[in-house]
Design an enzyme around this catalytic site. Structure first.
Site, PDB file in Angstrom:
ATOM      1  CE  LYS A  90      -3.841  -2.488   2.105  1.00 42.45           C
ATOM      2  NZ  LYS A  90      -4.629  -2.832   3.306  1.00 42.45           N
ATOM      3  CD  GLN A 127      -3.380  -4.574   6.364  1.00 48.19           C
ATOM      4  OE1 GLN A 127      -3.498  -3.513   5.756  1.00 48.19           O
ATOM      5  NE2 GLN A 127      -3.839  -5.705   5.872  1.00 48.19           N
ATOM      6  CG  ASP A 153      -9.471  -0.086   5.128  1.00 48.66           C
ATOM      7  OD1 ASP A 153      -9.318  -0.595   4.004  1.00 48.66           O
ATOM      8  OD2 ASP A 153      -8.613  -0.131   6.032  1.00 48.66           O
TER       9      ASP A 153
END
Ligand code: GUN
Length: 292
Positions: A54, A98, A121
């Site tokens: 990422k 994460q 997200d």
């Protein structure tokens, strides 16, 4: 004849080129560029690889990324303090935590604490609610990636039987929501599907998957979807990333299913690269939202 391989990596690279231009325009107009804070707790090697990918994508499209690495024994309060700090930091536009988090930390507590405008997200209940109501602020990364692969490959789901195998908050539920939606920010071919969601307790699952014109596998079991579970000519999207003794594989028995399907995503180089680029897009969206 074997089905077409849908090259997610190539599609993601094309979107990255488009996005890099948008990021450059944003920086030219606003001075500061979009910035993503990446939070990694613990030392799960797979998570470390995902976060690294990422951050590399951030570099490629011109987004700044700031890494926050915390030890595996970090407590919930300590992580909440970091989230509060990032929420208040005007130089941070997006916050990526994460997953999975270590067992002593309740993921929901942490994800609920991320500011909804920095929730790149699309995990915050406010953003999930907006998505379900058909007025999304952000699109969740992996489900959006699935839609982009379909759209950019000229595959329409409108009026088709779509079967989603898996009901996770990250993939199964939101991808089903998007495929069934009345309209889509991605395009008119990416919505209006007739969607069935299957899961580990579904009885006679194969009978249902065999009805699918578009089959999305997101159950997290290596090679779970066998050729006899797929209708000839179906489009098969494999969201699984499983680490096995013989390497990475998806949730679909790829070689056998490819012989039956009209089109199929591989693993790796399928949906995975799209997830990353959609996170970049959401970071730009977050930066735009925070201008006003
Ligand atoms: N772990 C597995 N997939 C994801 C994802 O899309 N976002 C985050 N934050 N963690 C994940």
């Amino acid at each position: 004849m074997a089905g077409t391989v849908l090259d997610g990596k190539a599609i993601a690279s094309q979107i990255e080129i488009e996005l890099a231009e948008e990021v450059a325009d944003f920086i030219q107009n606003n001075g500061d560029g979009p910035t993503l804070a990446a939070v990694l707790v613990g030392d799960d090697p797979a998570s470390a690889v995902y976060v690294r990918n990422k951050r590399l994508a951030c570099d490629r499209v011109g987004i700044e990324s700031k890494m926050h690495r915390l030890p595996a024994e970090t407590g919930e309060e300590e992580l909440l303090e970091l989230i509060a700090k990032l929420n208040a930091d005007e130089d941070i536009n997006g916050i990526l935590v994460q997953l999975p988090l270590p067992p002593q930390i309740r993921s929901a507590k942490i994800l609920d604490a991320v500011h909804p405008l920095k929730d790149v997200d699309c995990f915050h209940p406010e953003n999930v609610g907006l998505l379900v109501q058909g007025r999304p602020r952000f699109l969740p990364c992996t489900p959006h990636g699935v839609l982009q692969i379909l759209d950019r490959s000229g595959i329409s789901v409108a009026g088709k039987q779509c079967v989603v195998v898996g009901r996770s908050d990250i993939v199964g539920k939101p991808v089903a929501t998007l495929l069934a939606a009345k309209d889509s920010p991605v395009g008119p071919n990416c919505c209006n599907g007739t969607v069935t969601v299957c899961h580990s307790r579904t009885s006679d699952l194969a009978a249902i998957t065999r009805t699918a014109d578009v089959l999305v596998a997101a159950i997290g079991i290596p090679k779970f979807i066998k050729a006899d579970m797929v209708k000839p000519g179906a489009v098969v999207i494999d969201v699984g990333i499983n680490r096995t003794e013989t390497g990475l594989c998806g949730d679909v028995d790829y070689e056998a299913v490819r012989e039956i399907a009209s089109a199929i995503t591989p693993v790796p180089r399928g949906v995975g690269p799209l997830t990353v680029v959609m996170l970049m897009l959401n970071t730009l969206t977050a930066a735009r939202l925070q201008l006003t």
